[in-house]
Design an enzyme around this catalytic site. Structure first.
Site, PDB file in Angstrom:
ATOM      1  N   ILE A  73       0.857  -1.193   0.000  1.00 47.63           N
ATOM      2  CA  ILE A  73       0.000   0.000   0.000  1.00 47.63           C
ATOM      3  C   ILE A  73       0.887   1.236   0.000  1.00 47.63           C
ATOM      4  O   ILE A  73       1.724   1.409   0.895  1.00 47.63           O
ATOM      5  CB  ILE A  73      -0.918   0.042   1.243  1.00 47.63           C
ATOM      6  N   THR A  74       0.723   2.101  -0.982  1.00 48.59           N
ATOM      7  CA  THR A  74       1.466   3.362  -0.978  1.00 48.59           C
ATOM      8  C   THR A  74       0.741   4.357  -0.064  1.00 48.59           C
ATOM      9  O   THR A  74      -0.483   4.418  -0.035  1.00 48.59           O
ATOM     10  CB  THR A  74       1.593   3.954  -2.392  1.00 48.59           C
ATOM     11  N   GLY A  75       1.528   5.113   0.690  1.00 44.15           N
ATOM     12  CA  GLY A  75       0.943   6.110   1.582  1.00 44.15           C
ATOM     13  C   GLY A  75       0.060   5.507   2.651  1.00 44.15           C
ATOM     14  O   GLY A  75      -0.944   6.102   3.042  1.00 44.15           O
ATOM     15  N   ASN A 118       0.453   5.250   5.771  1.00 46.48           N
ATOM     16  CA  ASN A 118       0.732   5.676   7.151  1.00 46.48           C
ATOM     17  C   ASN A 118      -0.339   6.584   7.742  1.00 46.48           C
ATOM     18  O   ASN A 118      -0.229   7.012   8.891  1.00 46.48           O
ATOM     19  CB  ASN A 118       2.098   6.371   7.227  1.00 46.48           C
ATOM     20  N   SER A 119      -1.385   6.875   6.973  1.00 47.34           N
ATOM     21  CA  SER A 119      -2.454   7.728   7.506  1.00 47.34           C
ATOM     22  C   SER A 119      -3.708   7.558   6.657  1.00 47.34           C
ATOM     23  O   SER A 119      -3.679   6.940   5.590  1.00 47.34           O
ATOM     24  CB  SER A 119      -2.037   9.209   7.509  1.00 47.34           C
ATOM     25  N   GLY A 120      -4.810   8.107   7.138  1.00 47.32           N
ATOM     26  CA  GLY A 120      -6.040   8.177   6.356  1.00 47.32           C
ATOM     27  C   GLY A 120      -6.574   6.853   5.868  1.00 47.32           C
ATOM     28  O   GLY A 120      -6.537   5.834   6.562  1.00 47.32           O
ATOM     29  N   TYR A 134      -5.615  18.567 -10.007  1.00 49.59           N
ATOM     30  CA  TYR A 134      -5.949  17.355  -9.247  1.00 49.59           C
ATOM     31  C   TYR A 134      -6.945  16.494 -10.026  1.00 49.59           C
ATOM     32  O   TYR A 134      -6.774  15.266 -10.133  1.00 49.59           O
ATOM     33  CB  TYR A 134      -6.535  17.749  -7.896  1.00 49.59           C
TER      34      TYR A 134
END
Length: 308
Positions: free
Chosen positions: A39-41, A43-45, A192
């Site tokens: 999983i990339t990113g 560490n939160s959310g 975005y």
């Protein structure tokens, strides 16, 4: 009469809030013992809640993050919540192509399986540039994950049946790609939105290229989630958005449900390359299903990240 109007307005606001925050939960109880998830990113959310959910099912979960301190703290939390000690961190910066290549080299040397790749990390509407001079949104949200997925594709094919899940957003519908200016970086929200449309095209072309090879791909809109994406903005904007998110956005746990659903459900394989929201297939705007554009973006992305 004034008090009656006040009560009705409050009731209406409550009902609208409840309607906006309604979400389906993944009801599939499949275990993932022996499976490896990247999983990339994470560490939160949404990423962290996804990691917890998949670790609870017995998966080996690897978080690919650029901030080591935050990642190691997240690993401890995920282990505590899931009671799964097979959770670890590997360093990678999606805004740096060299970092992605080094990560993939290390991953392929150390990890013998990759069953589920979740391209979760993302940059909100910010006007900035990556280390390789790509607009931050397009560079991280699309190109970084495009390079990562392609470099790890051999391992995904060796671990079949395997899956790639790309997080996108319904804001894709407000923009179209301009192949004369893929690095568009003028208006933050438009930048975005274009990167999220690119995620959808990438998913469709990946599904086409890997058809019949045991790798399937899905694009997921997790809903509007109470994550920490506002940290890139001013204090006043963060304060304002916290109120809005509290009223109308869903929790990170709820936002992770469609990701988890696409990671474990057998039903989704009938929708390879599909777009999911609220744990079920969702409709796309006609222009977002253009296979010609998807192929053209893939070829352009190969040139940009020097894969061609």
């Amino acid at each position: 009469m004034y008090h009656l109007y006040t009560i009705l307005a409050a009731l209406l606001s409550f009902l609208v809030t409840k309607w906006m925050k309604r979400r389906r939960y993944c009801m599939d109880v499949k275990r993932l013992d022996g499976k490896t998830v990247l999983i990339t990113g994470g560490n939160s959310g949404i990423g962290k809640e996804t990691a917890v959910a998949l670790a609870l099912r017995g998966a080996r979960v690897i978080l690919a993050c650029r901030d080591e301190d935050r990642a190691r703290k997240a690993v401890r939390e995920i282990k505590n919540r899931s009671r799964n000690m097979n959770v670890l961190f590997m360093e990678m910066d999606l805004a740096n192509m060299r970092s992605i290549r080094e990560f993939c080299k290390n991953f392929l040397q150390k990890e013998k399986r990759l069953d589920i790749l979740i391209n979760n990390a993302g940059i909100p509407s910010v006007l900035d540039w990556t280390d390789d001079n790509f607009s931050m949104c397009f560079g991280v949200n699309h190109l970084g994950h495009f390079l990562l997925t392609n470099l790890l594709l051999p391992r995904l094919k060796e671990s079949t049946p395997s899956r790639v899940i790309n997080l996108t957003c319904s804001s894709y519908k407000y923009q179209k790609l301009d192949f004369q200016d893929l690095n568009y970086n003028l208006f933050p929200f438009f930048t975005y939105s274009r990167s999220k449309l690119a995620n959808i095209y990438f998913t469709q072309e990946l599904a086409r290229i890997t058809e019949g090879k045991g790798v399937t791909a899905y694009a997921v809109h997790p809903g509007y989630v109470q994550s920490n994406w506002t940290c890139h903005y001013s204090f006043l904007y963060q304060l304002f958005m916290k109120v809005i998110m509290f009223m109308f956005f869903v929790s990170c746990e709820a936002g992770a449900q469609t990701v988890v659903h696409c990671a474990v459900s057998d039903e989704v394989t009938a929708h390879n390359g599909g777009y999911f929201s609220d744990c079920r297939p969702a409709a796309l705007k006609p222009y977002a299903k253009d296979s010609g554009v998807a192929k053209k973006l893939w070829e352009a992305s190969e040139r940009l990240v020097k894969l061609a």
